[in-house]
Each structure stands twice: as C-alpha cells, then as structure tokens.
Enzyme design. Structure first.
Site, short mmCIF file in Angstrom:
data_model
loop_
_atom_site.label_atom_id
_atom_site.label_comp_id
_atom_site.label_asym_id
_atom_site.label_seq_id
_atom_site.Cartn_x
_atom_site.Cartn_y
_atom_site.Cartn_z
N GLN A 106 0.86 -1.19 0.00
CA GLN A 106 0.00 0.00 0.00
C GLN A 106 0.89 1.24 0.00
O GLN A 106 1.90 1.28 0.70
CB GLN A 106 -0.90 0.01 1.24
CG GLN A 106 -1.81 -1.21 1.36
CD GLN A 106 -2.96 -1.18 0.37
OE1 GLN A 106 -3.23 -0.16 -0.28
NE2 GLN A 106 -3.65 -2.30 0.24
N TYR B 91 -5.56 -12.30 -3.30
CA TYR B 91 -4.73 -11.18 -3.77
C TYR B 91 -3.95 -10.62 -2.57
O TYR B 91 -4.03 -9.44 -2.25
CB TYR B 91 -5.59 -10.06 -4.39
CG TYR B 91 -6.55 -10.52 -5.46
CD1 TYR B 91 -6.15 -10.61 -6.79
CD2 TYR B 91 -7.85 -10.88 -5.14
CE1 TYR B 91 -7.03 -11.02 -7.78
CE2 TYR B 91 -8.74 -11.31 -6.12
CZ TYR B 91 -8.32 -11.38 -7.43
OH TYR B 91 -9.20 -11.78 -8.40
N GLU C 250 -1.69 -15.41 -4.13
CA GLU C 250 -1.05 -14.28 -4.82
C GLU C 250 -0.31 -14.80 -6.05
O GLU C 250 0.29 -15.87 -6.01
CB GLU C 250 -0.08 -13.59 -3.84
CG GLU C 250 0.92 -12.64 -4.43
CD GLU C 250 0.32 -11.42 -5.12
OE1 GLU C 250 -0.61 -10.80 -4.61
OE2 GLU C 250 0.81 -11.10 -6.22
N ASP D 269 -8.82 -8.46 -1.96
CA ASP D 269 -8.24 -7.13 -2.22
C ASP D 269 -7.63 -7.12 -3.62
O ASP D 269 -6.40 -7.10 -3.77
CB ASP D 269 -7.20 -6.82 -1.14
CG ASP D 269 -6.63 -5.42 -1.25
OD1 ASP D 269 -7.14 -4.64 -2.08
OD2 ASP D 269 -5.68 -5.10 -0.52
N CYS E 80 -9.59 -0.48 -4.45
CA CYS E 80 -9.15 0.90 -4.73
C CYS E 80 -9.86 1.42 -5.97
O CYS E 80 -9.51 2.48 -6.48
CB CYS E 80 -7.64 0.96 -4.90
SG CYS E 80 -7.05 -0.11 -6.20
C1 LIG Z 1 -4.34 -4.19 -4.37
S1 LIG Z 1 -3.04 -5.36 -4.19
C2 LIG Z 1 -3.41 -5.98 -2.56
C3 LIG Z 1 -2.27 -6.62 -1.83
C4 LIG Z 1 -2.45 -6.80 -0.31
N1 LIG Z 1 -3.75 -7.25 0.07
C5 LIG Z 1 -2.06 -5.54 0.45
O1 LIG Z 1 -2.89 -4.97 1.15
O2 LIG Z 1 -0.88 -5.14 0.36
C6 LIG Z 1 -3.53 -6.62 -5.28
C7 LIG Z 1 -2.62 -7.82 -5.36
O3 LIG Z 1 -3.19 -8.76 -6.30
C8 LIG Z 1 -2.14 -9.39 -6.99
N2 LIG Z 1 -2.71 -9.94 -8.23
C9 LIG Z 1 -2.99 -9.27 -9.38
N3 LIG Z 1 -3.52 -10.10 -10.29
C10 LIG Z 1 -3.59 -11.32 -9.71
C11 LIG Z 1 -4.03 -12.60 -10.15
N4 LIG Z 1 -4.50 -12.76 -11.38
N5 LIG Z 1 -3.97 -13.64 -9.29
C12 LIG Z 1 -3.47 -13.47 -8.04
N6 LIG Z 1 -3.03 -12.30 -7.56
C13 LIG Z 1 -3.08 -11.23 -8.38
C14 LIG Z 1 -1.12 -8.29 -7.20
O4 LIG Z 1 0.17 -8.82 -7.47
C15 LIG Z 1 -1.20 -7.56 -5.84
O5 LIG Z 1 -0.27 -8.11 -4.92
#
Ligand SMILES: C[S@@+](CC[C@H](N)C(=O)[O-])C[C@H]1O[C@@H](n2cnc3c(N)ncnc32)[C@H](O)[C@@H]1O
Length: 295
Positions: free
Chosen positions: A124, A153, A174, A225, A252
């Site tokens: 974040q 995620y 993830e 998330d 977000c």
């Molecule tokens: C908004 S971030 C949230 C991360 C965590 N919850 C935080 O608060 O730091 C979204 C996360 O989803 C992961 N992500 C994106 N596409 C994805 C997918 N297809 N499968 C799994 N994870 C994914 C990204 O790498 C990222 O770490």
C-alpha cells in the site's frame, strides 16, 4: 504531500543521466527506446527509501553511472535497483532486477508487524493510512478467534499477517512469486506460524479449489483485495462455490467493486457495510472496504 521530499531531486538527477546517455525514452507506440520508468517507494515509519529505475535492457556503463551519481548525491536511498523489462505492457514491473546499492527490499511497519517488501511486490502506498485500512478490515470481519480465513490477492501477506493473531488460520493467494516469497519470509520474521501462502493466478478462478479446500479447509471468511481491474468472473464464481459466511472486500476502484458486488449480491450475499478510507489524500482516488454476509 504525496511525494518524499527527495523524490523530485532524484528524478532530476536521473533525467540528467538519461539525457546525457543519448539513449531515447521507450515509446509505447512503436516499442523502441531504452528508458521506461522510475519507481520511488518510501517506508514512512522506518524512513527507508527505494528507487527503482526500469529500462529495456541492462547496460553496465549506465548502471555504473546511476550508482555513482545517485548514491553520491542521495545517500538516504537504502535500495537502488535497476530493473529491465521487454514487456510491451506499460507497467513499471521488472522482469530482471540488478541491485546497484543497498538492500534488495525495504522494510515497513504496520502496527506491531514488520514487512520486507521487494521491488516487484505490491505494498500500500500510504503506510499510515494502511493501518486504518487494515483496522477497518478487522472491524468488518468481527473475528471471534476460531475462523479459517482466505486472503485473496494477498501481495506480501500484509493483511494475512496483520489479522493472524485474531483467527485460527489464514491462507493467502497471490500471483507474483517474489510477493509470495516476501509473505513467507514476513511470516517467519514476525514469528507467525498460522499463515500459509499459495502462488496462484486468480485469473483462472481459484485453481483446483477442491485440493485447496482439502489442504487448508473450507474458509469461514474471505478477505479480497484485487487490483484496479477487479476480479475475473471465474474468481467470482469460485467465491460463490466456496460459500464463506462473510466476505470483507477491499478495493481501490469503486467501479470494478460495484461490478463484482452486483454479481455476489445477485446470488448469495447481502451488502451490509461500506467504509471508504482516504488512502490517497489530495487525489480523487478512494479506497473502500465492504462487508458482505451470506443470505
Ligand atoms: C491491491 S493489491 C493488494 C495486496 C495486499 N492485500 C495488500 O494490502 O498489500 C492486489 C494484489 O493482487 C495481486 N494480483 C494481481 N492479479 C492477480 C491474479 N491474477 N492472481 C493473483 N493475484 C493477483 C497483485 O500482485 C497484488 O499483490
């Protein structure tokens, strides 16, 4: 202010090095050029500062010049990284990383927990806001202490670890391998043993849901998330099949959140609470946490 006070000065130095190199900036029209992105990351609590320069390929002379000039002027930088990517996608993500100076990660603290974050792992952008955001997640979850939680995620495992003391077990999912590595290391460094992390591309739903449930049990509560694009329809379907009693969804991007909630609420869930969190002050962006309960 959004930027670290040094960010503009470092940017000017990198701009001067780029101009001096006579190598062109990358163009997304014809996919030629060299210089692509600069990413700054500042850990507000520990005051560590990462600067990541992303270019199309590695050039030793450029690497030496970046290291010498930037570190001489900005010793406050704790991680100076040169990343390369040949991807046509306009995302500041390195396929290869070269550590020019300092450590490969920066460390940030959220509440009592410490997190090591590498250049390609999501974290974040607003550390102090993150505590508020994660406390909203806890409030919406209303944990009793015996829950089996899935954190979809999960990035570097930050929410999983932050809530780990309040539940029986958390499993984070993830796609980015370095983020999963960070999550595993962060669990170890914080002395947390009830969190598991699975590398998994949620574009394909929750691949192999049956074996996941056999391994980690059926979740009572899901924390979700996703990135700005929201969830893939297959993932929404997989969530409906998992049928947790409660879902806490962090987003977000209210537009994709509304799209995904519509499907969940047309089916088995009722939207019970919405809490916006101003994670991006001085911008039009907003983070939202919502609570859904199974009908
Ligand atoms: C908004 S971030 C949230 C991360 C965590 N919850 C935080 O608060 O730091 C979204 C996360 O989803 C992961 N992500 C994106 N596409 C994805 C997918 N297809 N499968 C799994 N994870 C994914 C990204 O790498 C990222 O770490």
């Amino acid at each position: 202010m959004l930027f670290h006070p040094l960010a503009n000065d470092i940017l000017q130095e990198i701009r001067a090095i780029a101009e001096n190199s006579r190598l062109p900036a990358y163009s997304t029209h014809d996919h030629t050029g060299f210089w692509r992105f600069v990413v700054f990351r500042h850990a507000k609590i520990t005051d560590e500062l990462m600067t990541n320069i992303v270019a199309i390929h590695y050039d030793k002379d450029i690497a030496d010049e970046l290291r010498e000039r930037i570190m001489a002027k900005f010793p406050a930088i704790t991680s100076l990284i040169y990343s390369t990517t040949t991807s046509k996608a306009s995302v500041a993500f390195g396929e290869k990383e070269y550590l020019l100076s300092g450590k490969p990660t920066i460390t940030e603290k959220i509440g009592p927990y410490s997190f090591e974050i590498s250049a390609n792992s999501f974290f974040q952008t607003n550390s102090k806001g993150t505590k508020r955001l994660y406390d909203s997640v806890i409030e919406m979850a209303g944990f009793r202490g015996d829950e089996n939680v899935f954190d979809l995620y999960c990035g570097a495992g930050t929410i999983s670890l932050y809530v780990s003391g309040l539940v029986r077990q958390v499993t984070g999912f993830e796609v980015i391998p370095s983020a999963v590595d960070d999550a595993l290391r962060n669990a170890l460094n914080n002395g947390i043993s009830n969190c598991h992390f699975v590398r998994c591309d949620l574009m394909n739903g929750l691949q192999d849901s049956e074996s996941i449930v056999a391994r980690f049990g059926k979740p009572d509560l899901l924390i979700i998330d996703p990135p700005r694009g929201g969830m893939h329809p297959k993932t929404v379907k997989a969530i409906l099949a998992l049928a947790p009693q409660k879902i806490v969804h962090v987003s977000c991007n209210p537009t994709t959140l509304a799209r995904d909630l519509a499907v969940l609420c047309e089916n088995d869930y009722v939207l019970t609470k919405v809490q916006p969190v101003d994670m991006f002050p001085h911008t039009a962006h907003i983070e939202v946490v919502v609570q859904m309960v199974r009908k």
